[in-house]
Design a protein around this motif. Structure first.
Motif, PDB file in Angstrom:
ATOM      1  N   ASP A 137       0.815  -1.420  -0.131  1.00 50.62           N
ATOM      2  CA  ASP A 137      -0.154   0.341  -0.532  1.00 50.62           C
ATOM      3  C   ASP A 137       0.644   1.214   0.043  1.00 50.62           C
ATOM      4  O   ASP A 137       0.883   2.056   0.402  1.00 50.62           O
ATOM      5  N   HIS A 163      -2.125  -4.564  -4.733  1.00 49.45           N
ATOM      6  CA  HIS A 163      -2.408  -3.405  -4.209  1.00 49.45           C
ATOM      7  C   HIS A 163      -4.000  -3.407  -4.672  1.00 49.45           C
ATOM      8  O   HIS A 163      -4.637  -3.772  -5.382  1.00 49.45           O
ATOM      9  N   TRP A 184      -7.057  -1.000  -4.448  1.00 49.33           N
ATOM     10  CA  TRP A 184      -7.228   0.610  -4.548  1.00 49.33           C
ATOM     11  C   TRP A 184      -9.517   0.781  -4.521  1.00 49.33           C
ATOM     12  O   TRP A 184      -9.922  -0.054  -4.960  1.00 49.33           O
ATOM     13  N   ASP A 185      -8.861   1.962  -3.971  1.00 48.58           N
ATOM     14  CA  ASP A 185     -10.539   2.167  -3.916  1.00 48.58           C
ATOM     15  C   ASP A 185     -10.972   3.313  -5.064  1.00 48.58           C
ATOM     16  O   ASP A 185     -10.370   4.116  -4.168  1.00 48.58           O
ATOM     17  N   THR A 186     -11.946   3.717  -5.626  1.00 52.84           N
ATOM     18  CA  THR A 186     -12.769   5.276  -6.208  1.00 52.84           C
ATOM     19  C   THR A 186     -13.179   5.750  -4.419  1.00 52.84           C
ATOM     20  O   THR A 186     -14.005   5.344  -3.856  1.00 52.84           O
ATOM     21  N   ASP A 189      -8.884   7.045 -11.306  1.00 53.85           N
ATOM     22  CA  ASP A 189      -8.957   6.391 -10.109  1.00 53.85           C
ATOM     23  C   ASP A 189      -7.765   5.067 -10.774  1.00 53.85           C
ATOM     24  O   ASP A 189      -6.595   4.571 -10.173  1.00 53.85           O
ATOM     25  N   GLN A 202      -4.321   5.729 -11.628  1.00 53.05           N
ATOM     26  CA  GLN A 202      -3.530   6.670 -10.517  1.00 53.05           C
ATOM     27  C   GLN A 202      -2.236   5.303  -9.113  1.00 53.05           C
ATOM     28  O   GLN A 202      -1.682   5.149  -9.290  1.00 53.05           O
ATOM     29  N   ALA A 203      -3.286   4.976  -9.671  1.00 56.85           N
ATOM     30  CA  ALA A 203      -3.444   3.326  -8.273  1.00 56.85           C
ATOM     31  C   ALA A 203      -2.384   2.514  -9.837  1.00 56.85           C
ATOM     32  O   ALA A 203      -1.324   1.803  -8.904  1.00 56.85           O
ATOM     33  N   ARG A 227       0.591   4.259  -8.846  1.00 60.51           N
ATOM     34  CA  ARG A 227       1.639   3.991  -7.607  1.00 60.51           C
ATOM     35  C   ARG A 227       2.169   2.677  -6.936  1.00 60.51           C
ATOM     36  O   ARG A 227       2.864   2.695  -6.624  1.00 60.51           O
ATOM     37  N   LEU A 285      -3.679  -5.854  -9.045  1.00 54.39           N
ATOM     38  CA  LEU A 285      -4.145  -4.478  -8.949  1.00 54.39           C
ATOM     39  C   LEU A 285      -5.647  -5.160  -8.668  1.00 54.39           C
ATOM     40  O   LEU A 285      -6.347  -5.614  -9.767  1.00 54.39           O
ATOM     41  N   GLU A 292      -9.517  -3.672  -7.530  1.00 63.29           N
ATOM     42  CA  GLU A 292     -10.216  -2.827  -6.254  1.00 63.29           C
ATOM     43  C   GLU A 292     -11.427  -3.782  -6.022  1.00 63.29           C
ATOM     44  O   GLU A 292     -11.692  -4.249  -5.172  1.00 63.29           O
TER      45      GLU A 292
END
Length: 150
Positions: A15, A42, A44-46, A62, A65-66, A69, A90, A92
């Protein structure tokens, strides 16, 4: 003739926090020792999916971007060369739920002691605590490295 032994799968949450970097390094060393492979995950959340308080956010933005990262996080931990067989996922969703799902069928789940959020005095972060309580496999909780990266 016996079927071949399954290859050990080590799932690890990444993270961007120093403790997740330590967890990823630990997982890579462990996987090498047991002739396994690492699944770096990894979650990720919107931001707009979390509540109604903010403006509408573009989920594709989003995701991009994730992805950026995650790529940078892996480059930070493995600046020269990524371990052989490293798989990148990756996903969500809520980090706890994503990692608990990833623990199904894994030989080991590795998480950092505290992620991006949390209080300094907390012994375990909420994600690592939920994973330790609900994962479908053994969980290793790694604290942040005290010294330089190996």
């Amino acid at each position: 003739m016996q079927p071949p032994e399954p290859v050990p799968r080590v799932a690890v949450g990444v993270d961007g926090s120093p403790s997740s970097y330590a967890a990823l390094r630990w997982a890579a060393r462990y996987a090498q020792l047991v002739d396994g492979f690492v699944e770096a995950i990894h979650a990720w959340d919107t931001p707009s999916a979390v509540g109604w308080s903010g403006p509408a956010i573009d989920p594709d933005f989003d995701l991009e971007q994730a992805r950026e990262r995650f790529t940078e996080e892996l480059r930070t931990v493995f600046p020269d060369e990524r371990p052989a067989g490293l798989q990148e996922h990756l996903v969500e969703g809520d980090p706890s739920e994503v990692l608990i799902r990833a623990s199904e069928g894994a030989d080991l789940l590795v998480v950092g002691r505290r992620g991006r959020g949390g209080f300094a005095r907390a012994m375990l972060g909420s994600v690592s605590q939920r994973c330790a309580q609900h994962a479908a496999c053994p969980v290793v909780v790694v604290r942040q490295d005290q010294g330089p990266a190996h």
